[in-house]
Design an enzyme around this catalytic site. Structure first.
Site, PDB file in Angstrom:
ATOM      1  N   GLU A 162       0.829  -1.208   0.000  1.00 37.77           N
ATOM      2  CA  GLU A 162       0.000   0.000   0.000  1.00 37.77           C
ATOM      3  C   GLU A 162       0.865   1.261   0.000  1.00 37.77           C
ATOM      4  O   GLU A 162       2.090   1.205   0.130  1.00 37.77           O
ATOM      5  CB  GLU A 162      -0.931  -0.032   1.218  1.00 37.77           C
ATOM      6  CG  GLU A 162      -1.871  -1.230   1.140  1.00 37.77           C
ATOM      7  CD  GLU A 162      -2.905  -1.283   2.248  1.00 37.77           C
ATOM      8  OE1 GLU A 162      -2.774  -0.541   3.253  1.00 37.77           O
ATOM      9  OE2 GLU A 162      -3.851  -2.075   2.104  1.00 37.77           O
ATOM     10  N   GLU A 188      -1.815 -10.168  -6.103  1.00 36.29           N
ATOM     11  CA  GLU A 188      -1.842 -10.982  -7.327  1.00 36.29           C
ATOM     12  C   GLU A 188      -0.999 -10.336  -8.424  1.00 36.29           C
ATOM     13  O   GLU A 188      -0.217 -10.996  -9.097  1.00 36.29           O
ATOM     14  CB  GLU A 188      -3.277 -11.113  -7.867  1.00 36.29           C
ATOM     15  CG  GLU A 188      -4.254 -11.760  -6.915  1.00 36.29           C
ATOM     16  CD  GLU A 188      -4.990 -10.739  -6.067  1.00 36.29           C
ATOM     17  OE1 GLU A 188      -4.328  -9.866  -5.462  1.00 36.29           O
ATOM     18  OE2 GLU A 188      -6.215 -10.812  -6.001  1.00 36.29           O
TER      19      GLU A 188
END
Ligand code: THU
Length: 129
Positions: A45, A56
């Site tokens: 993040e 992913e």
């Protein structure tokens, strides 16, 4: 040979590296390639929230960056959510590289989805022709 359980275990271990100070929602992914290699990723993040990278896509980018182009299975794990499903952006990237199969859950209990079911009627390179 990497089985589904091993791949989910790799995704679980990858989630331990998640950088998720804003959502507190760690995610791990592990991607098995045709050559038998496994590439992992976690979510990373940013204080500028929109820059966040999903687990992913980080796993897929790692594999592609190492020259891998043919994929078998993507495993997904979150300690917060059983059977987490990939976001739309990650489904689009899965479609780009033809990752045919997703497994999500734990080594003990997981679900399986085909790419066609995750992103039917996908936009792809043939539409650019
Ligand atoms: N996230 C992933 O990494 N993969 C998913 O499949 C769903 C969402 C991340 C993005 C963000 O860091 C956090 O989970 C909450 O959305």
């Amino acid at each position: 040979m990497t089985c589904d359980q091993d791949l989910l275990q790799a995704a679980k271990e990858a989630a331990e590296n998640a950088y998720a100070p804003y959502s507190h929602f760690p995610v791990g992914a592990a991607l098995l390639t045709k050559t038998g290699a496994v590439f992992t990723g976690c979510n990373v993040e940013n204080s500028s929230y929109g820059l966040t990278q999903c687990a992913e896509r980080n796993a897929i980018m790692a594999a592609v960056s190492q020259g891998e182009r043919t994929f078998v299975t993507l495993a997904l794990f979150s300690p917060q959510k059983q059977d987490l499903m990939p976001c739309g952006a990650c489904r689009q990237v899965m479609a780009e590289f033809g990752i045919p199969r997703l497994i999500t859950g734990t080594s003990q209990a997981f679900k399986e989805f085909a790419l066609e079911d995750l992103l039917p009627y996908a936009f792809g390179k043939e539409q650019l022709e």
